[in-house]
Design a protein around this motif. Sequence first.
Motif, PDB file in Angstrom:
ATOM      1  N   PHE A  23      -4.242 -38.898  -4.253  1.00 22.34           N
ATOM      2  CA  PHE A  23      -3.258 -39.920  -4.584  1.00 22.34           C
ATOM      3  C   PHE A  23      -2.092 -39.292  -5.334  1.00 22.34           C
ATOM      4  CE2 PHE A  23      -7.417 -41.786  -4.246  1.00 22.34           C
ATOM      5  CZ  PHE A  23      -7.202 -42.929  -3.497  1.00 22.34           C
ATOM      6  N   GLY A  24      -0.959 -39.969  -5.304  1.00 27.32           N
ATOM      7  CA  GLY A  24       0.223 -39.496  -6.012  1.00 27.32           C
ATOM      8  C   GLY A  24       0.279 -39.945  -7.455  1.00 27.32           C
ATOM      9  N   LEU A  25      -0.484 -40.987  -7.798  1.00 30.25           N
ATOM     10  CA  LEU A  25      -0.448 -41.526  -9.154  1.00 30.25           C
ATOM     11  C   LEU A  25      -1.810 -42.051  -9.555  1.00 30.25           C
ATOM     12  CD1 LEU A  25       1.140 -42.497 -11.699  1.00 30.25           C
ATOM     13  CD2 LEU A  25       1.519 -44.649 -10.465  1.00 30.25           C
ATOM     14  N   TRP A  26      -2.210 -41.704 -10.779  1.00 29.68           N
ATOM     15  CA  TRP A  26      -3.435 -42.237 -11.402  1.00 29.68           C
ATOM     16  C   TRP A  26      -2.969 -42.907 -12.684  1.00 29.68           C
ATOM     17  CZ3 TRP A  26      -8.827 -40.949 -10.390  1.00 29.68           C
ATOM     18  CH2 TRP A  26      -9.702 -41.315 -11.395  1.00 29.68           C
ATOM     19  N   HIS A  27      -3.155 -44.212 -12.792  1.00 31.45           N
ATOM     20  CA  HIS A  27      -2.726 -44.945 -13.987  1.00 31.45           C
ATOM     21  C   HIS A  27      -3.949 -45.541 -14.662  1.00 31.45           C
ATOM     22  CE1 HIS A  27      -0.364 -47.459 -16.653  1.00 31.45           C
ATOM     23  NE2 HIS A  27      -1.157 -48.455 -16.320  1.00 31.45           N
ATOM     24  N   ASP A  28      -4.116 -45.229 -15.923  1.00 30.87           N
ATOM     25  CA  ASP A  28      -5.243 -45.733 -16.701  1.00 30.87           C
ATOM     26  C   ASP A  28      -4.704 -46.303 -18.001  1.00 30.87           C
ATOM     27  OD1 ASP A  28      -7.270 -46.069 -18.590  1.00 30.87           O
ATOM     28  OD2 ASP A  28      -8.193 -44.128 -18.224  1.00 30.87           O
ATOM     29  N   ARG A  29      -4.838 -47.586 -18.157  1.00 34.64           N
ATOM     30  CA  ARG A  29      -4.507 -48.231 -19.424  1.00 34.64           C
ATOM     31  C   ARG A  29      -5.798 -48.880 -19.911  1.00 34.64           C
ATOM     32  NH1 ARG A  29      -4.528 -52.674 -22.746  1.00 34.64           N
ATOM     33  NH2 ARG A  29      -2.645 -52.910 -23.960  1.00 34.64           N
ATOM     34  N   ALA A  30      -6.491 -48.172 -20.809  1.00 28.21           N
ATOM     35  CA  ALA A  30      -7.679 -48.700 -21.470  1.00 28.21           C
ATOM     36  C   ALA A  30      -8.946 -48.627 -20.629  1.00 28.21           C
ATOM     37  CB  ALA A  30      -7.425 -50.123 -21.964  1.00 28.21           C
ATOM     38  N   THR A  59      -0.937 -41.178 -15.760  1.00 25.56           N
ATOM     39  CA  THR A  59      -0.513 -41.845 -16.992  1.00 25.56           C
ATOM     40  C   THR A  59      -1.791 -42.394 -17.602  1.00 25.56           C
ATOM     41  OG1 THR A  59      -0.085 -43.989 -15.936  1.00 25.56           O
ATOM     42  CG2 THR A  59       1.757 -42.477 -16.094  1.00 25.56           C
ATOM     43  N   ILE A  60      -2.098 -41.948 -18.797  1.00 22.59           N
ATOM     44  CA  ILE A  60      -3.340 -42.323 -19.473  1.00 22.59           C
ATOM     45  C   ILE A  60      -2.967 -42.954 -20.810  1.00 22.59           C
ATOM     46  CG2 ILE A  60      -5.546 -41.514 -20.387  1.00 22.59           C
ATOM     47  CD1 ILE A  60      -5.296 -40.919 -17.402  1.00 22.59           C
ATOM     48  N   GLY A  61      -3.430 -44.162 -21.041  1.00 23.06           N
ATOM     49  CA  GLY A  61      -3.180 -44.841 -22.301  1.00 23.06           C
ATOM     50  C   GLY A  61      -4.450 -45.476 -22.814  1.00 23.06           C
ATOM     51  N   GLY A  62      -4.742 -45.244 -24.074  1.00 20.42           N
ATOM     52  CA  GLY A  62      -5.934 -45.824 -24.681  1.00 20.42           C
ATOM     53  C   GLY A  62      -5.794 -45.866 -26.184  1.00 20.42           C
ATOM     54  N   PHE A  63      -6.799 -46.379 -26.823  1.00 25.40           N
ATOM     55  CA  PHE A  63      -6.740 -46.505 -28.271  1.00 25.40           C
ATOM     56  C   PHE A  63      -6.564 -45.144 -28.934  1.00 25.40           C
ATOM     57  CE2 PHE A  63      -9.436 -50.492 -27.717  1.00 25.40           C
ATOM     58  CZ  PHE A  63      -8.358 -51.345 -27.877  1.00 25.40           C
ATOM     59  N   ALA A  64      -5.707 -45.107 -29.939  1.00 29.91           N
ATOM     60  CA  ALA A  64      -5.502 -43.920 -30.760  1.00 29.91           C
ATOM     61  C   ALA A  64      -6.682 -43.778 -31.724  1.00 29.91           C
ATOM     62  CB  ALA A  64      -4.184 -44.054 -31.531  1.00 29.91           C
ATOM     63  N   ALA A  79      -8.311 -41.509 -29.021  1.00 31.52           N
ATOM     64  CA  ALA A  79      -7.841 -40.142 -28.818  1.00 31.52           C
ATOM     65  C   ALA A  79      -6.342 -40.113 -29.072  1.00 31.52           C
ATOM     66  CB  ALA A  79      -8.134 -39.674 -27.396  1.00 31.52           C
ATOM     67  N   SER A  80      -5.878 -39.031 -29.647  1.00 32.38           N
ATOM     68  CA  SER A  80      -4.437 -38.852 -29.813  1.00 32.38           C
ATOM     69  C   SER A  80      -3.852 -38.368 -28.485  1.00 32.38           C
ATOM     70  CB  SER A  80      -4.157 -37.815 -30.902  1.00 32.38           C
ATOM     71  OG  SER A  80      -4.540 -36.525 -30.451  1.00 32.38           O
ATOM     72  N   ALA A 113      -2.370 -44.345 -27.753  1.00 31.59           N
ATOM     73  CA  ALA A 113      -1.784 -43.038 -27.449  1.00 31.59           C
ATOM     74  C   ALA A 113      -1.618 -42.951 -25.933  1.00 31.59           C
ATOM     75  CB  ALA A 113      -2.688 -41.919 -27.947  1.00 31.59           C
ATOM     76  N   TRP A 114      -0.520 -42.344 -25.508  1.00 32.30           N
ATOM     77  CA  TRP A 114      -0.209 -42.218 -24.082  1.00 32.30           C
ATOM     78  C   TRP A 114       0.042 -40.768 -23.712  1.00 32.30           C
ATOM     79  CZ3 TRP A 114      -0.364 -45.752 -20.234  1.00 32.30           C
ATOM     80  CH2 TRP A 114      -0.508 -47.089 -20.601  1.00 32.30           C
TER      81      TRP A 114
END
Length: 120
Positions: A23-30, A59-64, A79-80, A113-114
């Motif tokens: 894939f061209g994009l992997w997006h993970d928010r939480a 693009t990875i975003g989750g709790f700091a 994670a930072s 954190a992203w």
Amino acid sequence: GDRAAPLDWVVGDVLAWEPPRTFGLWHDRAVLHFLTGDEERAAYAALAGRAVRPGGWITIGGFAPDGPTSCSGLPVRGASSDDLAALFSADFTPIHTERVTHTTPSGKAQHFAWLVAQRR
């Protein structure tokens, strides 16, 4: 005009999933922050490396680290942005990192954190 490709929805255990293509994009928010063990997190990063084609993006975003310790009744691991960059460093070059404070509908602040990184 140009039309987007149709979406394929996959429901299941992300760590048991084998991508049928790249894939061209992997997006993970939480999602990643629900994987609390080192081995689970390493397996997730390796999966992203297999699933994203060279030149593609995550693009990875989750709790700091100072974010919540649980979500929806489940434990989470913060994670930072630097931690995320290190986790994905085998296959991805970090392009942008950011810390964001998200305000929930109830007015509570949650620190995220992203990481935006490109597949080598």
